[in-house]
Design an enzyme around this catalytic site. Structure first.
Site, PDB file in Angstrom:
ATOM      1  N   ASP A 134     -12.536   9.168 -14.444  1.00  0.00           N
ATOM      2  CA  ASP A 134     -11.126   9.076 -13.450  1.00  0.00           C
ATOM      3  C   ASP A 134     -10.644  10.262 -14.791  1.00  0.00           C
ATOM      4  O   ASP A 134      -9.701  11.208 -14.278  1.00  0.00           O
ATOM      5  CB  ASP A 134     -10.599   7.600 -14.218  1.00  0.00           C
ATOM      6  CG  ASP A 134      -9.113   7.537 -14.330  1.00  0.00           C
ATOM      7  OD1 ASP A 134      -9.013   7.417 -12.641  1.00  0.00           O
ATOM      8  OD2 ASP A 134      -8.477   7.359 -15.053  1.00  0.00           O
ATOM      9  N   CYS A 188     -12.541  -0.031   8.364  1.00  0.00           N
ATOM     10  CA  CYS A 188     -11.551  -0.267   8.318  1.00  0.00           C
ATOM     11  C   CYS A 188     -10.971  -0.891   9.868  1.00  0.00           C
ATOM     12  O   CYS A 188     -10.052  -1.938  10.445  1.00  0.00           O
ATOM     13  CB  CYS A 188     -10.104   0.795   8.652  1.00  0.00           C
ATOM     14  SG  CYS A 188     -10.195   0.513   6.646  1.00  0.00           S
ATOM     15  N   CYS A 191      -7.360  -2.873  12.128  1.00  0.00           N
ATOM     16  CA  CYS A 191      -6.832  -3.105  10.372  1.00  0.00           C
ATOM     17  C   CYS A 191      -5.525  -1.809   9.829  1.00  0.00           C
ATOM     18  O   CYS A 191      -5.832  -0.690  10.227  1.00  0.00           O
ATOM     19  CB  CYS A 191      -7.570  -3.531   9.871  1.00  0.00           C
ATOM     20  SG  CYS A 191      -6.951  -4.288   8.212  1.00  0.00           S
ATOM     21  N   CYS A 194      -2.609  -3.448   5.104  1.00  0.00           N
ATOM     22  CA  CYS A 194      -2.932  -3.034   3.470  1.00  0.00           C
ATOM     23  C   CYS A 194      -1.578  -1.959   3.521  1.00  0.00           C
ATOM     24  O   CYS A 194      -0.368  -1.895   2.982  1.00  0.00           O
ATOM     25  CB  CYS A 194      -3.778  -1.804   3.148  1.00  0.00           C
ATOM     26  SG  CYS A 194      -4.489  -0.660   4.288  1.00  0.00           S
ATOM     27  N   CYS A 214       4.097   4.454  -5.065  1.00  0.00           N
ATOM     28  CA  CYS A 214       3.979   3.913  -5.572  1.00  0.00           C
ATOM     29  C   CYS A 214       3.903   3.147  -6.543  1.00  0.00           C
ATOM     30  O   CYS A 214       3.741   3.602  -7.922  1.00  0.00           O
ATOM     31  CB  CYS A 214       2.360   4.691  -5.404  1.00  0.00           C
ATOM     32  SG  CYS A 214       0.346   3.279  -5.915  1.00  0.00           S
ATOM     33  N   CYS A 243      -2.496  -3.807  -2.169  1.00  0.00           N
ATOM     34  CA  CYS A 243      -3.205  -2.694  -0.792  1.00  0.00           C
ATOM     35  C   CYS A 243      -4.491  -3.565  -0.633  1.00  0.00           C
ATOM     36  O   CYS A 243      -5.531  -3.254   0.241  1.00  0.00           O
ATOM     37  CB  CYS A 243      -2.632  -1.877  -0.262  1.00  0.00           C
ATOM     38  SG  CYS A 243      -3.385  -0.070  -2.062  1.00  0.00           S
ATOM     39  N   CYS A 247      -6.894  -6.739   1.592  1.00  0.00           N
ATOM     40  CA  CYS A 247      -7.822  -6.083   2.715  1.00  0.00           C
ATOM     41  C   CYS A 247      -8.920  -7.002   2.702  1.00  0.00           C
ATOM     42  O   CYS A 247      -9.536  -7.796   2.035  1.00  0.00           O
ATOM     43  CB  CYS A 247      -8.551  -4.372   1.833  1.00  0.00           C
ATOM     44  SG  CYS A 247      -9.442  -4.532   2.274  1.00  0.00           S
TER      45      CYS A 247
END
Ligand code: B12
Ligand code: SF4
Ligand code: SF4
Length: 381
Positions: A134, A188, A191, A194, A214, A243, A247
């Protein structure tokens, strides 16, 4: 050195030390990502939390000059809390996103990656390794995508076929030339769940996020939250999972493999009112070990105040008046004033008027005025 055999031994060892998935990628330049990052920068869609320059982020050789391969690891985390506490009228609760349940994942993944590095070093004494989770320069998702951990979804998440997107990612750059794995096919399809569910329209199109909109980013900011986002925040005190929750790839995905990342129910869904008055020491003791505490207590308190307005919690009026009048931090005083206006009891409006007489800070005064505007709206109806 037989790298094929070593790769097999690493895969076996990774299972022993609690790594749920491992993939191998080349350390070639991430050219597509480079263009993407430039574009995001031009559009001012970045969060500002990303580390390093675009070159450092996309050229692994700048981080480890001998880099040949990158090992990407994934650790699955739970999506449900067993026996989750329910909020009541007197005790409303906030919610931390799933990636902030249990012990800070940076600690958990780093420990696993360091074990992996030692294992490799024992087998290949002149191996050079560098681990990151991260906070390193590399894009953990771009590495994971290349290493076949999962595909990059329209919600931006890496979605694994085995665990959905509820996985933490980390990597180890090495000078050993491993045979790379193949990427997972994007599934995906048509779709758009999200994109449709994102409360703020932050997902501007499939796979492209305007981080400035966000809610996950916004819960981590320290200043005043813009009004349009206050309304959408709900009871999120840290992060946003919407989101991922919608899913279909996450349906029935709820894994409890690692006790360290198990949610502590009273922390993952904390009572909101006690957060308003929490001391620094109490904050450190209660929330210090979770990922969501990295920005300190102010953003979480600000979000808790907004969440109380979301619930129109009249039982919080007393505490909100207390911090509106006495907290030394303008963001906390001003947000409390706004929240009191939303809750809108007579006592709340009286207190706002009283605070107006004494308040010196122009931003807080602005929030007090907004709070009072609600009284006009109430009396007009
Ligand atoms: C900055 C950051 C954020 C920012 C910005 C997020 C973003 N989408 O860019 C904010 C604060 C908003 C954020 C939020 C979250 N984050 Co965050 N964040 C990061 C961080 C530090 C850097 C991400 C980054 O550089 N983004 C820039 C974008 C442009 O690149 P990228 O997403 O890394 O890479 C992809 C795109 O470039 C894309 N791409 C490349 N070229 C092209 C071209 C086209 C045409 C398209 C469509 C796409 C595309 O493919 C890449 C691979 O998927 C990483 C850790 C790290 N060092 O990588 C964690 C990380 C991405 N976050 C993570 C998590 C868990 C979250 C949250 C779910 C937390 C939460 N519940 O609130 C949310 C999810 C929000 C979302 N929908 O993305 C995990 C993701 C795990 C996973 N399974 O994917 C990471 C990897 C941390 C970790 N080590 O586990 N985060
Ligand atoms: S984390 Fe929340 S606000 Fe951010 S893109 Fe996903 S749904 Fe939208
Ligand atoms: S919700 Fe649909 S479009 Fe979005 S990431 Fe999941 S599968 Fe892809």
């Amino acid at each position: 050195m037989n790298t094929g055999q070593l790769k097999q031994e690493i895969i076996e060892y990774s299972k022993e030390i609690g790594i749920d998935k491992i993939g191998f990628a080349s350390a070639d330049v991430f050219s597509e990502l480079k263009e993407r990052l430039k574009r995001q920068q031009t559009l001012k869609f970045q969060s500002g939390f990303e580390k390093g320059t675009i070159e450092e982020r996309t050229e692994p050789g700048r981080l480890l000059p001998e880099a040949q391969s990158i090992l990407s690891i994934a650790i699955a985390y739970p999506s449900r809390i067993k026996n989750a506490p329910k909020g009541t009228k007197e005790n409303r609760r906030g919610i931390f996103c799933r990636a902030s349940w249990g012990t800070d994942y940076h600690v958990v993944l780093r420990e696993r990656l360091e074990k992996l590095a030692r294992f490799i070093q024992e087998k290949v004494p002149d191996a050079k390794n560098k681990v990151m989770v991260d906070t390193g320069e590399l894009s953990d998702r771009a590495v994971a995508e290349r290493a076949g951990i999962g595909f990059s979804g329209k919600n931006c998440a890496i979605i694994t076929p085995e665990f959905g997107s509820y996985v933490y990612l980390g990597e180890l750059i090495t000078n050993i030339p491993f045979i790379p794995d193949s990427p997972v096919e994007d599934s995906c399809g048509d779709c758009t769940k999200c994109l449709d569910a994102c409360p703020t329209g932050a997902l501007v199109q499939g796979g492209q996020l305007n981080a400035q909109r966000c809610l996950s980013f916004l819960t981590q900011t320290k200043g005043f939250l813009a009004d349009e986002f206050r309304v959408e925040l709900g009871n999120r005190v840290y992060g946003c999972d919407t989101c991922q929750q919608v899913c279909p790839k996450n349906k029935k995905m709820d894994f409890h493999f690692h006790p360290e990342v198990e949610p502590e129910p009273e922390i993952a869904k904390p009572k909101l009112k006690p957060m308003l008055k929490i001391s620094n020491r109490e904050f450190k003791d209660t929330f210090g070990h979770i990922a969501g505490s990295w920005r300190g207590k102010k953003p979480l308190q600000r979000n808790a105040i907004i969440a109380l307005a979301h619930f129109k919690d009249e039982t919080a009026v007393e505490d909100l008046i207390g911090i509106m009048n006495n907290d030394p931090r303008p963001v906390i005083r001003g947000t409390a004033a706004w929240s009191l206006g939303k809750i809108g009891t007579e006592k709340a409006f009286e207190a706002i008027k009283g605070a107006m007489e004494k308040e010196q800070d122009t931003q807080v005064l602005f929030e007090l005025e907004k709070g009072l505007e609600n009284q006009k709206k109430v009396s007009a109806t």
